[in-house]
Design an enzyme around this catalytic site. Structure first.
Site, PDB file in Angstrom:
ATOM      1  N   GLU A 103       0.833  -1.202   0.000  1.00 39.46           N
ATOM      2  CA  GLU A 103       0.000   0.000   0.000  1.00 39.46           C
ATOM      3  C   GLU A 103       0.867   1.251   0.000  1.00 39.46           C
ATOM      4  O   GLU A 103       1.967   1.249   0.541  1.00 39.46           O
ATOM      5  CB  GLU A 103      -0.824   0.056   1.283  1.00 39.46           C
ATOM      6  N   CYS A 116       3.190   8.493   1.566  1.00 41.76           N
ATOM      7  CA  CYS A 116       3.537   7.529   2.597  1.00 41.76           C
ATOM      8  C   CYS A 116       3.766   6.193   1.894  1.00 41.76           C
ATOM      9  O   CYS A 116       2.880   5.693   1.197  1.00 41.76           O
ATOM     10  CB  CYS A 116       2.387   7.449   3.596  1.00 41.76           C
ATOM     11  N   CYS A 123       5.517  -7.159   7.636  1.00 41.09           N
ATOM     12  CA  CYS A 123       6.489  -6.606   8.585  1.00 41.09           C
ATOM     13  C   CYS A 123       6.795  -7.664   9.637  1.00 41.09           C
ATOM     14  O   CYS A 123       5.916  -8.416  10.048  1.00 41.09           O
ATOM     15  CB  CYS A 123       5.913  -5.361   9.256  1.00 41.09           C
ATOM     16  N   CYS A 127       4.354  -5.364  16.072  1.00 44.59           N
ATOM     17  CA  CYS A 127       3.655  -4.425  16.961  1.00 44.59           C
ATOM     18  C   CYS A 127       2.188  -4.880  17.061  1.00 44.59           C
ATOM     19  O   CYS A 127       1.536  -5.093  16.028  1.00 44.59           O
ATOM     20  CB  CYS A 127       3.750  -3.001  16.409  1.00 44.59           C
ATOM     21  N   CYS A 130      -0.810  -3.123  15.100  1.00 41.11           N
ATOM     22  CA  CYS A 130      -0.602  -2.714  13.697  1.00 41.11           C
ATOM     23  C   CYS A 130      -1.064  -3.809  12.735  1.00 41.11           C
ATOM     24  O   CYS A 130      -0.806  -4.988  12.954  1.00 41.11           O
ATOM     25  CB  CYS A 130       0.880  -2.408  13.477  1.00 41.11           C
ATOM     26  N   CYS A 346      -1.409   2.148   8.027  1.00 40.14           N
ATOM     27  CA  CYS A 346      -0.590   1.208   7.271  1.00 40.14           C
ATOM     28  C   CYS A 346      -1.070  -0.231   7.419  1.00 40.14           C
ATOM     29  O   CYS A 346      -1.408  -0.684   8.491  1.00 40.14           O
ATOM     30  CB  CYS A 346       0.870   1.338   7.673  1.00 40.14           C
TER      31      CYS A 346
HETATM   32  N1  SAH Z   1       7.996   0.132  11.052  1.00 36.86           N
HETATM   33  C1  SAH Z   1       8.081   1.549  11.108  1.00 36.86           C
HETATM   34  C2  SAH Z   1       7.292   2.301  10.060  1.00 36.86           C
HETATM   35  C3  SAH Z   1       5.895   1.841   9.711  1.00 36.86           C
HETATM   36  S1  SAH Z   1       4.538   2.239  10.733  1.00 36.86           S
HETATM   37  C4  SAH Z   1       7.771   2.045  12.515  1.00 36.86           C
HETATM   38  O1  SAH Z   1       7.481   1.233  13.378  1.00 36.86           O
HETATM   39  O2  SAH Z   1       7.866   3.235  12.752  1.00 36.86           O
HETATM   40  C5  SAH Z   1       4.424   3.975  10.849  1.00 36.86           C
HETATM   41  C6  SAH Z   1       3.791   4.419  12.151  1.00 36.86           C
HETATM   42  O3  SAH Z   1       2.381   4.071  12.213  1.00 36.86           O
HETATM   43  C7  SAH Z   1       4.430   3.757  13.375  1.00 36.86           C
HETATM   44  O4  SAH Z   1       4.618   4.713  14.381  1.00 36.86           O
HETATM   45  C8  SAH Z   1       3.365   2.746  13.773  1.00 36.86           C
HETATM   46  O5  SAH Z   1       3.491   2.352  15.095  1.00 36.86           O
HETATM   47  C9  SAH Z   1       2.086   3.504  13.473  1.00 36.86           C
HETATM   48  N2  SAH Z   1       0.882   2.674  13.394  1.00 36.86           N
HETATM   49  C10 SAH Z   1       0.775   1.380  13.041  1.00 36.86           C
HETATM   50  N3  SAH Z   1      -0.503   0.961  13.106  1.00 36.86           N
HETATM   51  C11 SAH Z   1      -1.234   2.027  13.501  1.00 36.86           C
HETATM   52  C12 SAH Z   1      -2.629   2.240  13.755  1.00 36.86           C
HETATM   53  N4  SAH Z   1      -3.507   1.265  13.581  1.00 36.86           N
HETATM   54  N5  SAH Z   1      -3.014   3.469  14.156  1.00 36.86           N
HETATM   55  C13 SAH Z   1      -2.118   4.470  14.299  1.00 36.86           C
HETATM   56  N6  SAH Z   1      -0.809   4.343  14.070  1.00 36.86           N
HETATM   57  C14 SAH Z   1      -0.365   3.136  13.686  1.00 36.86           C
END
Ligand code: SAH
Length: 361
Positions: A103, A116, A123, A127, A130, A346
């Site tokens: 995406e 973005c 990944c 997390c 996510c 994302c």
């Molecule tokens: N792996 C990297 C970049 C990708 S995610 C990182 O961890 O920074 C980019 C940002 O979006 C990260 O801060 C991540 O924690 C956040 N993110 C992921 N899922 C999310 C969600 N459902 N709502 C809000 N932020 C989210």
């Protein structure tokens, strides 16, 4: 036998032109008896004049255009879904040549035109809130696949508008694919590429100290954002499982070294999850943790993901969290959610599409 042969015939073996560095493209031109000045012309068509094909590069000789077309592909992805939100956000779900999906998003905010972009298929960081990591990681994206996302989004803009910002905040962990990410971002920042200031190019990471140190040595200092999400290790270990092997302190030390080496202020990201990391005591602990650091804190309300047990805090909880930070003088920004109606966080669109396929089966 016959089927196997026709399958092989259908694979496009031409190289992706966006995978070649300008040195490699220059070498190719020389090997093929072409003049040196063709290089800036081709780059100009790719990044500035938004050519859709080699054929459209009208000031190149016809022979060179067909030679380029026989050796290279300009596009390797196909469009699976294109969504537009009322706030101007547009999101693309792209199918790669091996069938995997990624995406990327175009955001419009006043004069900003930000993209973005994803760095991996899926990944590995895991997390828990996510959508991107729910099925782990399949593979790294190539330099060309990262650049292609930017070019596809750029071509959604009217000619008089330019891309102003790039954020590596799509699917994947950019620091786990650092070579391809840096190679693509060097084009984004180069004057013969997209010409975007490195200050407006953000690499967002879960926080991998050794890779942050490598990044600090890179010739172009990009803006670094670190996804913190918790003020202490016991909470962060739950939210960001890779933290168990790393720890907040070593991430903050790497962030300090990055600042010393580049002079670039770091951004810390903090996704607010209702009842998990949004208490006033969390805000106070965070304040102590960041004290004395030249940094910016970016607080992002959670964007709900179907099937995950997390929720966005109420606006009064967000307000209380914010008040603690502001009173303590923390340099803080509360980001608005964008593209709500189109699963813009994302990994969400790919997830929804996967779910639909699963639902159907
Ligand atoms: N792996 C990297 C970049 C990708 S995610 C990182 O961890 O920074 C980019 C940002 O979006 C990260 O801060 C991540 O924690 C956040 N993110 C992921 N899922 C999310 C969600 N459902 N709502 C809000 N932020 C989210």
């Amino acid at each position: 036998m016959f089927t196997e042969k026709s399958q092989i015939d259908s694979i496009d073996r031409r190289a992706h032109i966006l995978d070649l560095t300008s040195e490699q493209l220059s070498q190719w031109l020389q090997t093929n008896g072409q003049a040196k000045y063709r290089l800036p012309q081709i780059l100009n068509w790719l990044y500035e004049r938004r050519a859709e094909s080699f054929e459209a590069m009208s000031d190149l000789p016809k022979g060179l255009r067909s030679l380029l077309d026989s050796e290279f592909r300009l596009w390797t992805t196909s469009l699976a879904t294109h969504k537009k939100a009322d706030d101007g956000t547009e999101k693309l779900l792209l199918t790669l040549s091996d069938g995997a999906q990624i995406e990327c998003v175009l955001l419009r905010e006043e004069n900003r035109r930000s993209v973005c972009v994803s760095s991996q298929v899926g990944c590995a960081m895991g997390c828990v809130f996510c959508a991107s990591g729910l099925d782990g990681v399949d593979r790294n994206l190539t330099r060309g696949e990262i650049l292609e996302q930017m070019l596809r989004l750029q071509r959604l803009l009217p000619n008089e508008e330019r891309l102003s910002h790039v954020v590596m905040m799509g699917m994947g962990e950019p620091l786990a694919n650092l070579n391809s990410v840096l190679s693509a971002l060097d084009v984004a920042s180069h004057e013969l590429g997209l010409g975007i200031s490195p200050r407006r190019i953000t690499i967002s990471t879960v926080g991998i100290p050794a890779a942050i140190d490598r990044l600090a040595q890179h010739s172009t200092p990009f803006h670094l954002a670190i996804s913190l999400h918790a003020p202490n290790d016991s909470l962060r270990n739950r939210l960001v499982p890779v933290n168990r092997k790393i720890g907040i302190e070593s991430i903050l030390e790497a962030a300090d070294r990055y600042f010393e080496a580049t002079g670039r202020r770091i951004t810390f990201e903090y996704v607010l999850l209702a009842g998990i990391n949004d208490r006033e005591s969390d805000a106070r602990e965070l304040t102590r943790r960041l004290a004395g650091r030249v940094s910016m804190l970016n607080v992002i309300p959670y964007n709900p993901v179907r099937g995950l047990p997390f929720a966005t805090p109420t606006s009064s909880a967000i307000h209380a969290f914010r008040t603690v930070l502001m009173d303590a003088g923390v340099n803080v920004m509360f980001r608005q959610r964008k593209g709500d109606g189109i699963d813009a966080a994302c990994g969400q669109l790919r997830r929804v599409t996967k779910d639909k396929v699963l639902d159907k089966n």
